[in-house]
Enzyme design. Structure first.
Site, PDB file in Angstrom:
ATOM      1  N   TYR A  33      -7.297   9.003  -3.320  1.00  0.00           N
ATOM      2  CA  TYR A  33      -8.590   8.334  -3.460  1.00  0.00           C
ATOM      3  C   TYR A  33      -9.002   7.681  -2.154  1.00  0.00           C
ATOM      4  O   TYR A  33      -8.207   7.577  -1.226  1.00  0.00           O
ATOM      5  CB  TYR A  33      -8.563   7.317  -4.608  1.00  0.00           C
ATOM      6  CG  TYR A  33      -7.831   6.023  -4.316  1.00  0.00           C
ATOM      7  CD1 TYR A  33      -6.446   5.972  -4.221  1.00  0.00           C
ATOM      8  CD2 TYR A  33      -8.535   4.833  -4.130  1.00  0.00           C
ATOM      9  CE1 TYR A  33      -5.786   4.778  -3.961  1.00  0.00           C
ATOM     10  CE2 TYR A  33      -7.882   3.631  -3.870  1.00  0.00           C
ATOM     11  CZ  TYR A  33      -6.510   3.611  -3.790  1.00  0.00           C
ATOM     12  OH  TYR A  33      -5.852   2.435  -3.526  1.00  0.00           O
ATOM     13  N   LYS A 149      -2.771   7.899   0.545  1.00  0.00           N
ATOM     14  CA  LYS A 149      -3.546   7.050  -0.375  1.00  0.00           C
ATOM     15  C   LYS A 149      -3.627   7.703  -1.752  1.00  0.00           C
ATOM     16  O   LYS A 149      -4.666   8.232  -2.155  1.00  0.00           O
ATOM     17  CB  LYS A 149      -4.935   6.763   0.194  1.00  0.00           C
ATOM     18  CG  LYS A 149      -5.625   5.566  -0.460  1.00  0.00           C
ATOM     19  CD  LYS A 149      -6.797   5.097   0.367  1.00  0.00           C
ATOM     20  CE  LYS A 149      -7.647   4.039  -0.325  1.00  0.00           C
ATOM     21  NZ  LYS A 149      -6.967   2.765  -0.583  1.00  0.00           N
TER      22      LYS A 149
HETATM   23  N1  PDD Z   1      -7.181  -0.655  -0.983  1.00  0.00           N
HETATM   24  N2  PDD Z   1      -2.940  -1.273   1.692  1.00  0.00           N
HETATM   25  C1  PDD Z   1      -3.136  -0.880   0.418  1.00  0.00           C
HETATM   26  C2  PDD Z   1      -1.953  -0.703  -0.459  1.00  0.00           C
HETATM   27  C3  PDD Z   1      -4.446  -0.637  -0.045  1.00  0.00           C
HETATM   28  O1  PDD Z   1      -4.637  -0.226  -1.321  1.00  0.00           O
HETATM   29  C4  PDD Z   1      -5.544  -0.844   0.817  1.00  0.00           C
HETATM   30  C5  PDD Z   1      -6.956  -0.600   0.383  1.00  0.00           C
HETATM   31  C6  PDD Z   1      -5.285  -1.261   2.141  1.00  0.00           C
HETATM   32  C7  PDD Z   1      -6.389  -1.457   3.142  1.00  0.00           C
HETATM   33  O2  PDD Z   1      -6.917  -0.221   3.555  1.00  0.00           O
HETATM   34  P1  PDD Z   1      -8.430  -0.082   4.015  1.00  0.00           P
HETATM   35  O3  PDD Z   1      -8.623  -1.075   5.106  1.00  0.00           O
HETATM   36  O4  PDD Z   1      -8.533   1.320   4.489  1.00  0.00           O
HETATM   37  O5  PDD Z   1      -9.283  -0.394   2.806  1.00  0.00           O
HETATM   38  C8  PDD Z   1      -3.981  -1.447   2.532  1.00  0.00           C
HETATM   39  C9  PDD Z   1      -8.478  -0.315  -1.516  1.00  0.00           C
HETATM   40  C10 PDD Z   1      -9.571  -1.199  -1.027  1.00  0.00           C
HETATM   41  C11 PDD Z   1      -8.379  -0.252  -3.027  1.00  0.00           C
HETATM   42  O6  PDD Z   1      -7.358   0.243  -3.486  1.00  0.00           O
HETATM   43  O7  PDD Z   1      -9.311  -0.660  -3.719  1.00  0.00           O
END
Ligand code: PDD
Length: 282
Positions: A33, A149
């Protein structure tokens, strides 16, 4: 106003948008995702998120269902139909629907592509950043490829819930050697007493946050010392500042870790400055 979502080539009223119960995302978590923030009608850090999307798919050998230019068009239409000027876009791609079998489905199985958009009033996030947040710490119980992710978020869900129940906003996960990996849905940072920004290197133990990468660049461009290395909870407790980064929280100061204040217990100046710089740079 009705809400629309996108499923495999069609815009549908959100309540009628659905996928098969044979979908491998549902059965196995065999899906990836992405999440983008939308501010003033534009996707933040859009390129970085598309690049990571391609990488996640590549690592799992899921074919890209449509190209990035087409994805951009669909997202633009989704924002238009939902009248989202400030909000979030969620995209998920699974390996598709097939008779349940752990091995990959037959070649040619069409990946499932789902996108949703919702409005968010970022005022609450701004107020949270003004106050600063509390985090709890707990053991990192996730698998060895957190850089991909995937929707396998059960440990993250449990960690976040534990944080909420403890009156905190985020949970910092700690590896077997005592180093903080990252939050349940954000990357973790500290600023040392000497003013050095520290965040864990982009290894397999953390998601390579797109916000993290942009903040690293902005901080280096502004002349701050940055070290990509692990830090322990002890070091975080003695830090001048701490903060988290993510697409939904941007940069948000951490003022409490496990009921002990960080620095003087107020949001740090560098984190607050980086938040402003990040939002202004978009
Ligand atoms: N989450 N680490 C984890 C485990 C995350 O799920 C996320 C982001 C990040 C930060 O990544 P980024 O800067 O690319 O958003 C780090 C998203 C926002 C979510 O799961 O809703």
């Amino acid at each position: 106003m009705s809400r629309f979502s996108y499923v495999n080539g069609r815009f549908l009223p959100h309540a009628q948008a659905s996928i098969s119960i044979d979908d491998r995302g549902f059965l196995f978590g065999d899906a990836i995702y992405e999440v983008w923030s939308v501010r003033h009608g534009h996707l933040l850090d859009s390129e970085g998120h598309f690049e990571r999307l391609k990488r996640s798919l590549g690592e799992l050998r899921i074919p890209m269902p449509i190209g990035v230019p087409a994805l951009r068009l669909v997202i633009g239409e989704l924002l238009r139909r939902n009248r989202v000027d400030e909000g979030l876009v969620y995209l998920e791609i699974s390996r598709g629907a097939a008779r349940r079998d752990h091995v990959f489905p037959p070649a040619g199985t069409r990946p499932t592509l789902v996108m949703t958009a919702k409005r968010v009033d970022f005022a609450a996030a701004d107020a949270r950043a003004e106050r600063g947040i509390g985090v709890i710490s707990l053991p990192d119980q996730r698998w060895g490829r957190c850089d991909i992710k995937t929707v396998n978020l059960l440990p993250n869900v449990l960690a976040k819930q534990a944080a909420r129940e403890a009156g905190a906003f985020e949970a910092w996960q700690v590896d077997d050697e005592g180093f903080v990996t990252e939050g349940a849905s954000s990357n973790a940072w500290i600023v040392t007493a000497e003013g050095v920004l520290v965040t864990r290197p982009a290894d397999h133990a953390i998601l390579h946050g797109i916000t993290r990468a942009t903040i690293l660049r902005l901080a280096r461009d502004a002349g701050y010392d940055v070290e990509e290395r692990g830090f322990t909870l002890d070091e975080a407790h003695g830090a001048r500042e701490a903060f988290i980064t993510s697409a939904t929280t941007f940069v948000t100061p951490v003022v409490r870790i496990d009921d002990r204040p960080v620095g003087n217990g107020a949001p740090g100046s560098l984190g607050s400055l980086l938040r402003e710089t990040y939002l202004a740079a978009q």
